[in-house]
Scaffold this motif. Structure first.
Motif, PDB file in Angstrom:
ATOM      1  N   ASN C  49     -39.647 -76.766  31.329  1.00 45.37           N
ATOM      2  CA  ASN C  49     -38.363 -76.279  30.801  1.00 45.37           C
ATOM      3  C   ASN C  49     -38.529 -74.903  30.142  1.00 45.37           C
ATOM      4  OD1 ASN C  49     -37.422 -78.867  31.575  1.00 45.37           O
ATOM      5  ND2 ASN C  49     -38.001 -79.701  29.582  1.00 45.37           N
ATOM      6  N   ASP C  63     -37.348 -83.503  33.215  1.00 46.75           N
ATOM      7  CA  ASP C  63     -38.090 -82.254  33.015  1.00 46.75           C
ATOM      8  C   ASP C  63     -38.103 -81.406  34.282  1.00 46.75           C
ATOM      9  OD1 ASP C  63     -38.793 -82.521  30.395  1.00 46.75           O
ATOM     10  OD2 ASP C  63     -40.864 -83.187  30.778  1.00 46.75           O
ATOM     11  N   ALA C  64     -38.034 -80.084  34.076  1.00 47.45           N
ATOM     12  CA  ALA C  64     -38.282 -79.159  35.188  1.00 47.45           C
ATOM     13  C   ALA C  64     -39.675 -78.570  34.972  1.00 47.45           C
ATOM     14  CB  ALA C  64     -37.226 -78.066  35.205  1.00 47.45           C
TER      15      ALA C  64
END
Lengths: 607, 136, 74
Positions: C49, C63-64
């Motif tokens: 993120n 989550d990225a």
């Protein structure tokens, strides 16, 4: 000529004359620009056996066809000369805004010849070109001189300047520009100092002609878009090259205590995010770069401003000296820049001196009373100053690590970390055979910028000695330096991973000549071989022995860190060279074979 | 609409100025751009960027009415109608109106809000948006 | 909700294959990489993120995660 400034500027310092000649079209076709122009003019014009610091050597400063254009990262300037550090070929790449400004003044190369009877600076304002007295600037630090010029001439003048290191002919003196960019390696600053040229200031307001305006704009815009869309764009821009500190520590590539290990117990204090948090105030880009790796810092601890440190300086002035304080590293960086010495070579040679001290080869009686233990920040600062001024103990270290170790002896040659006399830059190469080969065969000495292959070592297997690895190193050596030929930066490709084919239409629209990467790689190979032939011409008996790495990487395994107990066998070092020479079309002693020379069209060049 | 800048994000690369000169004159020459970058180094270490706010003061003083306004609110110079009298340059509050006969013989120049500078800016320092309502 | 794991171009150049994976939360980045057959040491930087994290970071829902390799050096 489309894509070029159009002129070569010759500066005869002995006579105090400046002359312009048209950029030769055939050289532009075969060598393109930048580092290609550099080796061409060096080979053709500097006579065999010239003293690097004598009147016959030349300093050749070249831009390339993407410098100053609508192409990401067109801010690289090549400085080629016969190296005082190694006695061979030197080509240092300098970022910033100088190369673009040269082109706006209509200049593709500036060639400094002879020796001036008194200190001068070269003043270029478009067609007004003069040598001017610099007696009052001699002895001053690089920042003070740049500031003085900017205040007097305006911010649009670009300044390249040497410090006391260059004036005192330290063989690893650098040239400074834009308060923190350098032509760092091989001693180009000493050559400028030997010629009594304190600075070059340049300003130009000409437009650079292109072959196809619309196609150029389209291709340029596509390149910028590709950079901004790249997955790593934001992270890369935030941390620059310091992104790799933590990773190098993890995989054992972070030079620690004079390359005796590749992981540093204090490493986490010098990682990129720590630096960003503690000292960085802004990003500082080279010309035309959308993803600035340059970080500009305010160092509260030492009440100073400095560009950087970037990865190399963190490695060489940090872990390599056992220093785990990012602010101290930044201050060492500032001292190197201000005094005009290459922070890579300086960190390397101080690391060697510290190891000598800890092993009892030096005592305080040798070191002017300095307690040269690893980690001693104040001693490091003192030594940088002593080296640049050649004072006391600094005079020995100012010889470079190879010559200093030869003088001192007592086994210290074994841990003088260099190839061909150039101090190894900040990648520890224990059991990383492709990266080791890259350093061994790099055309200026132990420098990382031509081929960089540690990740490839990890992917294939670090200890593997296979033809594919060698082929990878050769491909990188031919291809990566092409960015230095084009006058641009390789990081958009190597780090952002943009498609390198995007450069093809841009280059064609600018120059009017269609070249695929296959064609460009061929030019890279031609240049690589010519630099090799230059080494051989200038050094009696040049061959395989010159490509050997420091014994540290095949005799002594690290006792700690990620590469603990790991070593490359001497037999494998030789095997790497055998495969490399064969794939290059060189003899078993590492010299280009006649048929290789012929196939690359180099016969006419070497005469 | 107008161009906005956050100088603290600028890294001084000058790509905007190259793109600008290419749009205005079809040339690669940042000296002919309509943005100004003033580097302030070594201290305090910032780039001060000046851009056109499209305030129209230049158009108001132009005796030949060579500076016209387009549909998105941008003032632009009609090159053929400029007589190089120089009236516009001193009234520009940002210093981004240019009358420089040594660089461009026959016309003044300024930002025409083409947006190419924004397209090449890597750090997000430049953007185009509606003009903010005038505050008292 | 799974997390997404994206490979930067530099990493993709090295190992080939897909550029995005949906991964289950609850495991560290290191474990996740091993399970996907990606050598963890090839990854130079983990960004979650937008923040730099270590490979010990435990992936959370949504989550990225972005992974970068280093192919160039300084």
């Amino acid at each position: 000529m489309n894509g070029y400034g159009g002129s070569i500027l010759r500066v005869n310092l002995t006579k105090g004359e400046v002359t312009k000649e048209p950029t030769p079209a055939d050289v532009a076709r075969d060598f393109i620009g930048g580092r290609g122009f550099g080796i061409y003019f060096l080979f053709k014009e500097v006579p065999k056996g010239a003293d690097p610091l004598g009147p016959k050597n030349k300093l050749i400063i070249s831009s390339g066809p993407i410098s100053g254009m609508l192409v990401p990262g067109g801010g690289k300037c090549d400085w080629t000369t016969k190296a005082p550090l190694t006695g061979g070929y030197a080509s240092a790449s300098m970022g910033g805004h100088f190369t673009a400004e040269m082109r706006y003044a209509g200049l593709d190369s500036i060639i400094l010849e002879g020796i001036s009877p008194k200190p001068v600076y070269l003043f270029i304002d478009d067609n007004k070109i003069e040598l001017r007295d610099a007696s009052d600037l001699w002895g001053k630090g690089t920042f003070a001189v740049e500031k003085q010029f900017k205040e007097k001439l305006g911010e649009e003048f670009q300044v390249a300047v040497i410090g006391p290191g260059g004036e005192n002919l330290v063989p690893y003196a650098c040239i400074n520009h834009d308060y923190g960019r350098q032509a760092g390696r091989g001693g180009v600053g000493a050559v400028m100092g030997s010629k009594k040229v304190k600075a070059i200031v340049v300003h130009g307001a000409k437009s650079i002609p292109v072959a196809d305006k619309d196609a150029y704009r389209k291709a340029g815009m596509a390149l910028y878009k590709a950079c901004k869309d790249a997955e790593g764009f934001k992270d890369w821009t935030r941390y620059g090259t310091t992104i790799v500190v933590s990773w190098c520590d993890e995989v054992g590539a972070l030079p620690t205590r004079n390359f005796s290990a590749g992981s540093f117990e204090g490493g986490k204090n010098i990682y990129g995010p720590v630096m960003r948090e503690k000292i960085v105030i802004t990003d500082k880009a080279c010309f035309g770069c959308p993803s600035p790796c340059g970080k500009y810092s305010r160092n509260k601890k030492y009440n100073s401003f400095v560009e950087g440190p970037e990865y190399e300086t963190i490695g060489m002035m940090g872990s390599n000296l056992g220093i785990d304080d990012i602010e101290a590293v930044a201050q060492a960086n500032l001292l190197c820049d201000e005094l005009g010495v290459d922070s890579i070579s300086t960190g390397n040679v101080i690391g060697w001196a510290m190891e000598c001290y800890e092993k009892g080869i030096f005592t305080k009686a040798d070191t002017d009373g300095l307690d040269l233990k690893f980690g001693n920040v104040e001693a490091t600062f003192a030594l940088i100053e002593k080296i640049a001024r050649r004072e006391g103990f600094g005079a020995l270290l100012a010889e470079g690590v190879k010559r200093a170790a030869q003088k001192v002896g007592k086994g210290s040659e074994k841990f003088a970390i260099h190839v061909k006399g150039m101090e190894q830059s900040a990648y520890a190469t224990h059991n990383a055979t492709a990266m080791l080969l890259a350093y061994m065969t790099c055309d200026v000495g132990a420098h990382h910028n031509r081929a960089w292959a540690i990740t490839y070592d990890l992917q294939v297997g670090r200890d593997k000695v296979v033809p594919e690895k060698v082929a990878r190193v050769i491909w990188l050596q031919n291809f990566r330096p092409m960015f230095d030929v084009l006058g641009g930066c390789r990081l958009q490709w190597v780090e952002l991973g943009i498609d390198r084919d995007l450069y093809v239409p841009a280059l064609e629209a600018i120059t009017g000549i269609h070249r695929t990467w296959e064609d460009l790689d061929k030019v890279g190979e031609r240049i690589w071989n010519l630099t090799r032939l230059y080494w051989a011409r200038e050094n009696e008996g040049f061959g395989r022995a010159w490509d050997m790495p420091s014994p540290r990487f095949y005799e002594e395994a690290p006792t700690s860190g990620a590469t603990k107990g790991q070593i490359t066998k001497l037999e494998d070092v030789n095997k790497l060279l055998d495969m490399y020479y064969e794939q290059r079309g060189w003899t078993s002693d590492g010299l280009p074979k006649p048929e290789t020379i012929e196939a690359l069209g180099l016969k006419a060049v070497i005469g | 609409m107008r161009l906005y800048v956050d100088s603290t994000k600028c890294s001084g690369c000058n790509a905007c100025r190259v793109a600008c000169s290419l749009n205005l004159f079809g040339e690669t020459n940042p000296k002919k751009a309509a943005l100004v970058i003033e580097p302030q180094f070594p201290a305090p270490g910032i780039y001060n960027v000046k851009v056109c706010t499209q305030c129209g003061d230049c158009a108001a003083v132009c005796p030949t009415e060579a500076i016209k306004q387009d549909a998105q609110g941008a003032y632009y110079v009609v090159y053929e109608e400029c007589i190089m009298c120089g009236a516009c340059e001193p009234v520009c509050p940002e210093g981004v109106m240019f009358v420089r006969p040594n660089l461009v013989e026959n016309t003044a120049w300024k930002c025409n809000l083409c947006g190419d500078c924004v397209a090449v800016c890597g750090t997000g320092a430049l953007w185009i948006a509606e003009k903010e309502a005038a505050t008292a | 909700m799974p997390a997404t794991l994206r490979l930067g171009a530099s990493l993709r150049i090295l190992i080939g294959g897909r550029d995005e994976y949906a991964v289950e939360p609850g495991r560290s980045v290191h474990e996740t990489l091993v399970s996907l057959g990606i050598k963890p040491e090839l990854v130079a930087m983990v960004s979650v993120n937008g923040e730099m994290q270590t490979k010990d970071y435990v992936v959370q829902e949504g989550d990225a995660v972005r992974l970068l390799a280093v192919v160039g050096g300084g």
